[in-house]
Design a protein around this motif. Structure first.
Motif, PDB file in Angstrom:
ATOM      1  N   ASN A 187       2.624   7.909   3.891  1.00 17.61           N
ATOM      2  CA  ASN A 187       2.010   8.647   4.999  1.00 17.61           C
ATOM      3  C   ASN A 187       2.681   8.337   6.334  1.00 17.61           C
ATOM      4  O   ASN A 187       2.951   9.239   7.133  1.00 17.61           O
ATOM      5  CB  ASN A 187       0.515   8.328   5.065  1.00 17.61           C
ATOM      6  CG  ASN A 187      -0.196   9.146   6.120  1.00 17.61           C
ATOM      7  OD1 ASN A 187      -0.187  10.376   6.103  1.00 17.61           O
ATOM      8  ND2 ASN A 187      -0.804   8.457   7.078  1.00 17.61           N
ATOM      9  N   VAL A 188       2.979   7.059   6.582  1.00 17.45           N
ATOM     10  CA  VAL A 188       3.602   6.667   7.856  1.00 17.45           C
ATOM     11  C   VAL A 188       4.983   7.307   7.999  1.00 17.45           C
ATOM     12  O   VAL A 188       5.402   7.674   9.097  1.00 17.45           O
ATOM     13  CB  VAL A 188       3.689   5.131   7.966  1.00 17.45           C
ATOM     14  CG1 VAL A 188       4.567   4.709   9.141  1.00 17.45           C
ATOM     15  CG2 VAL A 188       2.299   4.528   8.119  1.00 17.45           C
ATOM     16  N   ASP A 203       0.858  -1.178   0.000  1.00 12.46           N
ATOM     17  CA  ASP A 203       0.000   0.000   0.000  1.00 12.46           C
ATOM     18  C   ASP A 203       0.897   1.232   0.000  1.00 12.46           C
ATOM     19  O   ASP A 203       1.403   1.650   1.033  1.00 12.46           O
ATOM     20  CB  ASP A 203      -0.903  -0.026   1.244  1.00 12.46           C
ATOM     21  CG  ASP A 203      -1.953   1.063   1.227  1.00 12.46           C
ATOM     22  OD1 ASP A 203      -1.690   2.138   0.661  1.00 12.46           O
ATOM     23  OD2 ASP A 203      -3.040   0.853   1.803  1.00 12.46           O
ATOM     24  N   LYS A 243       5.561  -1.239  10.515  1.00  3.19           N
ATOM     25  CA  LYS A 243       4.429  -0.316  10.477  1.00  3.19           C
ATOM     26  C   LYS A 243       4.111   0.218   9.077  1.00  3.19           C
ATOM     27  O   LYS A 243       2.950   0.276   8.678  1.00  3.19           O
ATOM     28  CB  LYS A 243       4.699   0.880  11.406  1.00  3.19           C
ATOM     29  CG  LYS A 243       4.942   0.501  12.859  1.00  3.19           C
ATOM     30  CD  LYS A 243       3.740  -0.182  13.493  1.00  3.19           C
ATOM     31  CE  LYS A 243       3.996  -0.544  14.955  1.00  3.19           C
ATOM     32  NZ  LYS A 243       2.868  -1.322  15.536  1.00  3.19           N
ATOM     33  N   ALA A 244       5.142   0.637   8.339  1.00  8.95           N
ATOM     34  CA  ALA A 244       4.894   1.300   7.050  1.00  8.95           C
ATOM     35  C   ALA A 244       4.576   0.321   5.927  1.00  8.95           C
ATOM     36  O   ALA A 244       3.788   0.629   5.034  1.00  8.95           O
ATOM     37  CB  ALA A 244       6.103   2.154   6.666  1.00  8.95           C
ATOM     38  N   ASP A 248       0.377   4.479  -0.566  1.00  7.60           N
ATOM     39  CA  ASP A 248      -0.075   5.692   0.129  1.00  7.60           C
ATOM     40  C   ASP A 248       0.137   5.565   1.634  1.00  7.60           C
ATOM     41  O   ASP A 248       0.548   6.528   2.293  1.00  7.60           O
ATOM     42  CB  ASP A 248      -1.545   5.964  -0.183  1.00  7.60           C
ATOM     43  CG  ASP A 248      -1.762   6.361  -1.646  1.00  7.60           C
ATOM     44  OD1 ASP A 248      -0.898   7.083  -2.192  1.00  7.60           O
ATOM     45  OD2 ASP A 248      -2.759   5.934  -2.231  1.00  7.60           O
ATOM     46  N   HIS A 249      -0.136   4.389   2.172  1.00  7.17           N
ATOM     47  CA  HIS A 249       0.115   4.145   3.597  1.00  7.17           C
ATOM     48  C   HIS A 249       1.610   4.262   3.898  1.00  7.17           C
ATOM     49  O   HIS A 249       2.008   4.863   4.905  1.00  7.17           O
ATOM     50  CB  HIS A 249      -0.395   2.753   3.980  1.00  7.17           C
ATOM     51  CG  HIS A 249      -0.109   2.368   5.399  1.00  7.17           C
ATOM     52  ND1 HIS A 249      -0.930   2.711   6.448  1.00  7.17           N
ATOM     53  CD2 HIS A 249       0.930   1.675   5.955  1.00  7.17           C
ATOM     54  CE1 HIS A 249      -0.425   2.245   7.583  1.00  7.17           C
ATOM     55  NE2 HIS A 249       0.700   1.612   7.307  1.00  7.17           N
ATOM     56  N   VAL A 260       2.657  -2.372   4.608  1.00 11.66           N
ATOM     57  CA  VAL A 260       1.461  -3.225   4.682  1.00 11.66           C
ATOM     58  C   VAL A 260       1.064  -3.577   3.253  1.00 11.66           C
ATOM     59  O   VAL A 260       1.315  -2.820   2.306  1.00 11.66           O
ATOM     60  CB  VAL A 260       0.296  -2.539   5.425  1.00 11.66           C
ATOM     61  CG1 VAL A 260       0.698  -2.193   6.844  1.00 11.66           C
ATOM     62  CG2 VAL A 260      -0.192  -1.307   4.689  1.00 11.66           C
TER      63      VAL A 260
END
Length: 521
Positions: free
Chosen positions: A165-166, A159, A252-253, A161-162, A255
């Motif tokens: 953003n992270v 993903d 975390k980033a 964009d995720h 996914v």
């Protein structure tokens, strides 16, 4: 008229010979016909005669005893108990993290080779290098794997964009280069030596190496491309904020894209709530004998990453009991893929096994699980792409664990349409299910094993690490009884079920996230 009669006479004379020739040809082609017919109805990884043959068990006495083991009859087992609190927590926030500079030094491109999990670690390192250089990272380019021939891009798997953003407060990231740098493509670097390409980045390079060798290229050209980029950043002697950033990227980033997560969730749900049980509960509802609590009771399951593809089998230089035909096939494959670099091992097969350097076969991973206490009612998910030897080699494992499942058995063709033929997406689904399982077991150490072991350590989840050297020695002992084997296996794996181990010098932060990215509570 005479000519016609002679022709008819000759034609009549040759008819028996023609029938005999056709019959002979049919006999010659019959085995080929049956082989093609058989292989078209199997899921074997190759259409060769070798992989369609029935594999003989290599450890028949142990297998016979394992098949006679008693079921737990639903009794709780310590095997399924979650890990106790080990006193460590995820800890990714930096106390003195530097703020994001207003001006970037230039654009950083990286070209990542290897499989999905090797590329995953490369992505984490690329973010860290961009931070070190104060560069703007271009979404990494994933090379086509020469073994799996998968051309999936970063955005096909993760993903994006995720991801951006992270990390927006740590590193500047763009999906593609601006127009003035559009010439900087993979094809551009493949055709000639370029001033903007860094080709000789050493393995596990230091921070200073990047500052001395890559930063000047960025400052001079506004862009730098590192290829190849795999294991190109040291795990030691880095600032704590860089180490925490790497873990933040990994845990975390990164996914997976929504359709991968959706398929993974569906597979996990099928494993937790098997259809057969749901049907039985529905029947009980008619008689009013089922309680609401029973309907909600999820089942536990174990994921086994069966790392036994042709690439792994060939690279190990071990013998897997397929006879002369298999040895020749693997030798030919080694020559084709690696130019014969692992064709002649300096060790014998017995030495390789006693050193724990041979991947476990499906039969051997099945015997390990049975010895640890998993019975034939265990719900087992098989996480693998293509098993060398196909269904013939998996048959023994399936016999030991008849409730074994896979993507193909749990998901419909419609659910699998987006991942069909895509090795990276298949690996992503397996990673997702492995991360959400009660227990994860890998048949052999490797990138998938290391990545999931680190991720599950970060989340304090149970992961069984096979003691490869011990198992190699046990399987070489042909006189060992099932009771002796089981006792040795249990004792040899008491402290290999997810107990946290602190990272040592030169070890991967992605496999051992403590203490760099975890704090003691």
């Amino acid at each position: 008229m005479g000519k016609r009669m002679r022709f008819q006479h000759q034609n009549h004379y040759y008819q028996p010979l023609r029938r005999e020739a056709i019959a002979g040809l049919f006999v010659l082609l019959l085995p080929v016909f049956w082989l093609c017919l058989f292989t078209s109805f199997t899921n074997a990884s190759s259409s060769t005669l070798l992989e369609s043959n029935v594999m003989k068990p290599r450890h028949l006495p142990l297998l016979t005893s394992a098949l006679q083991r008693e079921s737990s009859n639903g009794e709780p087992s310590d095997l399924w108990s979650p890990l106790a609190d080990q006193g460590w927590r995820p800890c990714l926030e930096s106390v003195n993290a530097p703020s994001l500079p207003l001006k970037s030094e230039g654009y950083l491109q990286v070209f990542l080779d290897g499989g999905l999990n090797q590329q995953r670690m490369g992505i984490c390192d690329a973010v860290a290098v961009a931070k070190i250089l104060n560069a703007t990272l271009v979404i990494p380019h994933l090379e086509v794997n020469p073994v799996w021939q998968d051309s999936s891009s970063f955005m096909d798997i993760f993903d994006v964009d995720h991801f951006i953003n992270v990390l927006k407060d740590d590193v500047m990231i763009v999906k593609k280069l601006p127009e003035e740098f559009s010439w900087s493509t993979r094809e551009y670097y493949a055709t000639a030596i370029r001033a903007t390409r860094i080709k000789r980045a050493p393995v596990h390079a230091s921070v200073n190496w990047y500052l001395e060798n890559v930063l000047p290229v960025l400052e001079s050209n506004g862009i730098a491309a590192i290829s190849p980029f795999s294991h190109r950043l040291s795990f030691d002697n880095l600032p704590s904020e860089i180490q925490k950033l790497r873990c933040n990227v990994n845990f975390k980033a990164l996914v997976f894209v929504p359709h991968i997560r959706a398929l993974g969730d569906a597979l996990v749900h099928h494993l937790r709530y098997p259809p057969a049980e749901s049907q039985a509960l529905a029947i009980d509802d008619l008689t009013g004998n089922t309680h609401q609590n029973d309907k909600q009771r999820p089942q536990k399951f174990v994921v086994v990453h069966l790392r036994f593809d042709k690439d792994m089998a060939a690279h190990s230089a071990c013998d897997f009991g397929g006879g002369k035909a298999e040895k020749l096939a693997l030798a030919k494959y080694r020559q084709t893929i690696w130019g014969g670099r692992v064709l002649n091992s300096q060790f014998t097969d017995e030495e390789l096994r006693s050193q724990g350097r041979c991947p476990l076969t499906p039969e051997e991973i099945g015997l390990l699980l049975a010895a640890l206490g998993f019975d034939n009612s265990t719900r087992l998910y098989l996480a693998s792409h293509k098993v060398y030897g196909g269904e013939a080699r998996i048959a023994t494992l399936h016999e030991l664990f008849p409730m074994m499942e896979s993507k193909k058995s749990l998901a419909s063709p419609e659910e699998r349409v987006h991942i069909k033929g895509k090795a990276s997406l298949l690996a992503a689904v397996n990673y997702y299910v492995g991360l959400h399982s009660d227990i994860f077991v890998s048949a052999s150490p490797g990138n998938m094993h290391n990545a999931l072991m680190g991720h599950r350590t970060f989340e304090n989840m149970k992961t069984i690490r096979p003691n490869m050297a011990l198992l190699g020695q046990l399987f070489l002992n042909k006189n060992m009884t099932w009771s002796e084997f089981r006792q040795a296996v249990v004792e040899g794996h008491q402290n290999r079920q997810g107990q946290l181990r602190l990272r040592k010098l030169k070890q991967s932060i992605y496999t051992y996230p403590a203490p760099d990215c975890m704090c003691q509570a």
